[in-house]
Design an enzyme around this catalytic site. Structure first.
Site, PDB file in Angstrom:
ATOM      1  CB  CYS A  69      -0.907  -0.061   1.236  1.00  9.52           C
ATOM      2  SG  CYS A  69      -1.572   1.499   1.789  1.00  9.52           S
ATOM      3  CB  CYS A  72       0.454   1.881   4.119  1.00  6.95           C
ATOM      4  SG  CYS A  72      -1.264   1.361   4.022  1.00  6.95           S
TER       5      CYS A  72
END
Ligand code: ZN
Length: 144
Positions: A69, A72
Site C-alpha cells: 500500500c 501506508c
C-alpha cells in the site's frame, strides 16, 4: 486517574506497573530491562495483539497497513513522528494486515491505512486514510 498504570513491554510483553508520575522518566521494563518507550511504533502480531490492546492502561493507536500500500508507506514516517510526540501517554503500534489477515478481518478493515484508537480493549475511534504527523497527533488527542 489511578496512581499507577499498567504498561505492556513492547519487547517481552511483560505487564509493568508504572507510577503515573514517573511515566515521563523513561521507564524500563522490570523483566527485560529495556526501555518501555522508544519513540517507535511497535509491531503487532497475532501473538501480542490482544495483550497490547487489552492490558495497557494507556490508549493504543494501531495503524492497520500493508506492504503493498503506497499511502501506508508514505504515512509511516509521519506515524513515527507522531509516536515521538505522543509517547509515553499513548502507545503507537502497527499491524501488517497482509501478514495478519485474521486480525484485519476481526476489525472489518476495509481500506488501508486505517487507524484505530483502543483503550481497555475497546475501540474508541477509527480513521481511514493517510495523514501527516500533526494531523495524526491532533486526531489522537481529540479521542483520548
Ligand atoms: Zn520487557
Amino acid at each position: 486517574m489511578s496512581d499507577s498504570l499498567h504498561i505492556v513491554c513492547p519487547h517481552c510483553v511483560a505487564v509493568n506497573r508504572i507510577p503515573a508520575l514517573r511515566l515521563n522518566e523513561t521507564p524500563r521494563c522490570g523483566k527485560c530491562h529495556q526501555h518501555l518507550f522508544s519513540a517507535q511504533p511497535l509491531e503487532l502480531r497475532s501473538d501480542n495483539f490482544s495483550r497490547h490492546i487489552s492490558r495497557n492502561d494507556i490508549p493504543v493507536i494501531v495503524d492497520f497497513w500493508a506492504p503493498w500500500c503506497g499511502p501506508c508507506k508514505m504515512m509511516a514516517p509521519a506515524f513515527e513522528q507522531a509516536a515521538a510526540e505522543l509517547e509515553p501517554g499513548v502507545r503507537l503500534a502497527k499491524l501488517d494486515t497482509e501478514a495478519e489477515q485474521a486480525i484485519g478481518a476481526q476489525y472489518s478493515i476495509r481500506s488501508i491505512p486505517t487507524m484505530i484508537v483502543f483503550r481497555g480493549g475497546r475501540e474508541l475511534a477509527r480513521q481511514p486514510g493517510a495523514m501527516g504527523a500533526a494531523d495524526i497527533v491532533n486526531w489522537v488527542r481529540s479521542h483520548i
